[in-house]
Design an enzyme around this catalytic site. Structure first.
Site, PDB file in Angstrom:
ATOM      1  N   ASP A 268       0.871  -1.174   0.000  1.00  0.00           N
ATOM      2  CA  ASP A 268       0.000   0.000   0.000  1.00  0.00           C
ATOM      3  C   ASP A 268       0.919   1.239   0.000  1.00  0.00           C
ATOM      4  OD1 ASP A 268      -2.139   1.711  -0.017  1.00  0.00           O
ATOM      5  OD2 ASP A 268      -3.229   0.720   1.582  1.00  0.00           O
TER       6      ASP A 268
HETATM    7  C1  NOJ Z   1      -4.020   3.901   0.114  1.00  0.00           C
HETATM    8  C2  NOJ Z   1      -5.215   3.015   0.232  1.00  0.00           C
HETATM    9  O1  NOJ Z   1      -5.191   2.294   1.453  1.00  0.00           O
HETATM   10  C3  NOJ Z   1      -5.349   2.028  -0.908  1.00  0.00           C
HETATM   11  O2  NOJ Z   1      -6.561   1.352  -0.785  1.00  0.00           O
HETATM   12  C4  NOJ Z   1      -5.237   2.741  -2.211  1.00  0.00           C
HETATM   13  O3  NOJ Z   1      -5.468   1.849  -3.270  1.00  0.00           O
HETATM   14  C5  NOJ Z   1      -3.867   3.376  -2.282  1.00  0.00           C
HETATM   15  N1  NOJ Z   1      -3.741   4.362  -1.218  1.00  0.00           N
HETATM   16  C6  NOJ Z   1      -3.584   4.051  -3.620  1.00  0.00           C
HETATM   17  O4  NOJ Z   1      -4.255   5.230  -3.706  1.00  0.00           O
END
Ligand code: NOJ
Length: 738
Positions: A268
């Site tokens: 993430d």
């Molecule tokens: C953080 C989020 O937790 C995740 O779900 C998302 O896909 C990513 N950022 C990318 O934006």
């Protein structure tokens, strides 16, 4: 059971050899480049990014949606980098790109895999039309905590429902062939345990025993892997003391070795370097090491791989072969997408975004997502012919932005059709509409317009109030400790209810709200979640009976926030409460002795039941369940059993119903939930029509992980229910023998 995942769309042999050929020609820096996903420039290409792409130091970009910019990035890759490897282009296309669908939790309320697949198909094709080839959805974190803002993005509380609907979303995004134009790679996220954040506070720690991980939280991910999802994303959270991004048990022992998953695993956003903030690693170098050792193929947003992997390989801490395996997965995905043959996007080859058909599909999804929670005296549907005037009141009745919901990077409010617009369009020619906003936003406490709202209600034949929470109140990092209707909306409802006119509440929200305090003020309640671009027309059609509500709750609605977590598939405890054992605190005499209240599991001030159970939802039909039978009283391991029941629509109009099958395994090596969803089906019945439904269960469908973490079906007694919610009462039993 271990699955070997194949995500190939073409000949895997030839892809394998092409990948091997690339790997043999790549320098270590180019390999590490493939393992790095960088933030795009937002409409332009910063010089340093262009230089990195040219040098082969980037494998993927996220958050750029300008088609010319993306084509130019791909051109730099293909024409100016040494090996010409195109980019994966990632974006959070979560519930729509330009055509916004209901939030995922709303879509889950449709309990309709076809609707969900169709929505993902539209989203994928719209996103692909600008060059996006990878979305970070579906989010299949099982969550049982409505305080958690990301419940909006989830598919609810049940592992089976999340698994079936998540797999449908994967199919919609990817189709059967990633190489087809308009297909994009899906991403099962957040692996794993993120939905169990302590206190429902986003990013918080999750402590989940392995048995519960396997029986609950991992099941939808297994289903997504089996559906061929092209990628997984690691969760932000600390899972049992080890951040998911560095969790070797989770990422390697389980995902790779036990499940045989071969797709790409991405971290993430900065979750690799955040392992040092968690206190798991000392610095970025160690974080990069732990992430690679766990099996995170690509680092999102941060640069610890770019900065440290060469050094770690030079020190022989990380083997080159390990890097090669990770890079091979990334290149394989690029081949499967057909990126090498077709790196550029020609918008002319794609259907226009927000086209009529896409909007129609979004409207259908919104119709199926709405859940009718109350309908006293058949207040709904409203009959246009009986009405001269209708009052339309509330901060969300005409708000084109708030109805869109949490994840709308690319959605634009000017395309929304609000309730006010849609109601005017539908009935405005014959019915006078008295619109008063009542409160400026859902959080306002200014009563200035209350008088106008009450007089609008008084001079109308019926009142529709559109209330709820604004979209920012749910979603990532947007959790709430109180989940009541915010601001003075309850007061506004109470004031308007004093008019004595039939009162219909439409509630737009990103989560279950505790609405017990306003329920008795309303004659009917339609829960619309955040319904997206076409929310208004969907709601208008439901209110005026062009459609019948058919949504069912994908998550339990608590009576009070203090009950959380409250979910239907709970364990029985040694002292389960019943209506007889549950005491009302207000009736307890002063100085009541401690043991005089009974000794069962309930809250003195909230009982033991939720406000609305999982699976609940009314319709304009009226469904009765009778005559449950099983094909056998006892079956052997490896056999199947058929469970039948009659469903009758005793109502006056044709309607759809989601018929649900629940099972209880009475005794287990580990205790089993009091009910578990094992099947569901959407049916449509005319008035008076009766259908005999059959669900077939294999004994494997009753398997669970035991104390040794083996997946087993145990001989013994089972109860089975068929009904319209998790409160289903019609039951039978059967046995599994050795
Ligand atoms: C953080 C989020 O937790 C995740 O779900 C998302 O896909 C990513 N950022 C990318 O934006």
């Amino acid at each position: 059971m271990s699955a070997v995942i194949s995500i190939n769309s073409g000949s895997s042999d030839s892809i394998e050899s092409k990948v091997a050929d690339f790997i043999s020609r790549m320098g270590l820096d180019e390999k590490i480049g493939q393992m790095s996903q960088l933030q795009g420039g937002g409409g332009w290409i910063p010089d340093d990014l262009a230089e990195s792409i040219r040098a082969g130091r980037v494998g993927s970009i996220l958050n750029e949606v300008n088609v010319e910019v993306l084509n130019e990035m791909q051109r730099i890759c293909v024409e100016e980098s040494r090996l010409g490897i195109p980019l994966l282009i990632g974006r959070d296309v979560i519930h729509g790109f330009k055509t916004i669908f209901p939030i995922p939790l709303g879509q889950a309320a449709s309990w309709d895999p076809e609707t969900i697949e169709a929505g993902a198909r539209v989203s994928a094709s719209e996103a692909a039309s600008v060059g996006i080839n990878w979305t970070f959805a579906p989010m299949i974190d099982v969550t049982r905590d409505p305080r958690w803002g990301r419940i909006a993005e989830s598919l609810g509380e049940d592992p089976y429902l999340c698994g079936v609907l998540g797999a449908a979303m994967v199919k919609g995004f990817q189709t059967d062939d990633l190489g087809e134009p308009g297909s994009i790679v899906a991403c099962a996220k957040h692996f794993a345990g993120y939905g169990a954040a302590e206190g429902g506070r986003d990013y918080n720690t999750a402590n989940i025993p392995e048995n519960e991980m396997r029986n609950v939280h991992l099941r939808p991910f297994k289903a997504a892997a089996e559906a061929g999802v092209g990628s997984f994303m690691s969760a932000f959270c600390d899972l049992n003391g080890v951040p998911a991004t560095g969790n070797t048990w989770l990422m390697d022992d389980l995902l790779r070795k036990e499940w045989g998953y071969e797709g790409v695993v991405v971290s993430d956003w900065e979750s690799v370097v955040e392992m040092s903030v968690h206190g798991f690693t000392h610095d970025d170098e160690e974080a990069a090491y732990e992430a690679v050792m766990a099996g995170i193929d690509m680092e999102m947003a941060s640069s610890s791989y770019l900065d440290h992997l060469e050094g770690l390989v030079a020190q022989d801490k990380i083997k080159l072969a390990q890097i090669d395996t990770m890079v091979a997965r990334i290149l394989t995905l690029k081949f499967e997408l057909g990126l090498f043959e077709k790196p550029y996007t020609d918008q002319k080859e794609h259907a226009a975004v927000l086209n009529k058909s896409n909007l129609k599909i979004a409207k259908e999804a919104a119709v199926k997502s709405c859940v009718l929670l109350k309908n006293e005296n058949n207040t709904l549907p409203l009959a246009q012919s009986d009405l001269a005037t209708v009052a339309l009141i509330g901060p969300l009745a005409d708000d084109d932005y708030e109805q869109l919901g949490t994840w709308i990077f690319d959605g634009e409010s000017q395309h929304s059709v609000t309730c006010k617009q849609a109601v005017e369009e539908l009935i405005g020619r014959t019915v006078e509409i008295n619109y008063v906003k009542g409160l400026e936003t859902t959080r306002s406490n200014n009563h200035e317009e209350f008088g106008a709202a009450v007089s609008a209600a008084e001079k109308s034949d019926a009142v529709i109030m559109v209330v709820g929470e604004e979209s920012f109140m749910s979603g990532e990092a947007h959790s709430r400790a109180n989940i009541d209707l915010p601001g003075h909306q309850a007061e506004l409802i109470e004031a308007v209810a004093s008019s004595g006119k039939p009162l219909i509440l439409v509630i737009m929200a990103g989560r279950p709200l505790t609405i017990g305090n306003v329920l008795d003020k309303a004659d009917a309640v339609l829960y619309a979640w955040h319904p997206g671009t076409m929310g208004g027309p969907a709601i208008a059609d439901l209110l005026f009976g062009l459609e019948s509500p058919s949504g069912k709750l994908p998550v339990t609605f608590p009576l009070a926030v203090g009950q959380v977590p409250i979910f239907y598939a709970h364990k029985n405890t040694g002292r389960p409460a019943t209506d007889h054992t549950c005491v009302n605190m207000d009736e307890v005499p002063a100085r009541a002795p401690q043991t005089s209240l009974g000794m069962t599991s309930f809250h003195l001030d909230a009982g033991y039941k939720p406000l609305f159970p999982f699976g609940f939802g009314l319709s304009y039909g009226n469904f009765k369940y009778v005559k449950i039978t099983t094909s056998h009283s006892s079956i052997g391991l490896g056999d199947t059993i058929d469970i039948h029941a009659d469903v009758i629509n005793t109502g006056a109009r044709e309607a759809e119903e989601v018929v649900q099958l629940y099972v209880r395994d009475l005794v287990g090596d580990v205790t089993r939930p009091v009910k578990e969803l094992k099947g569901f089906r959407r049916i449509s019945l005319k008035p008076g029509e009766r259908e005999r439904l059959c669900f077939t269960l294999h004994t494997d469908d009753l398997a669970f992980y035991n104390r040794k973490m083996e997946l087993v079906t145990e001989p013994g007694k089972f109860h089975v229910w068929i009904g319209g919610s998790s409160d289903a009462e019609l039951w039978a039993d059967f046995e599994i023998h050795d």
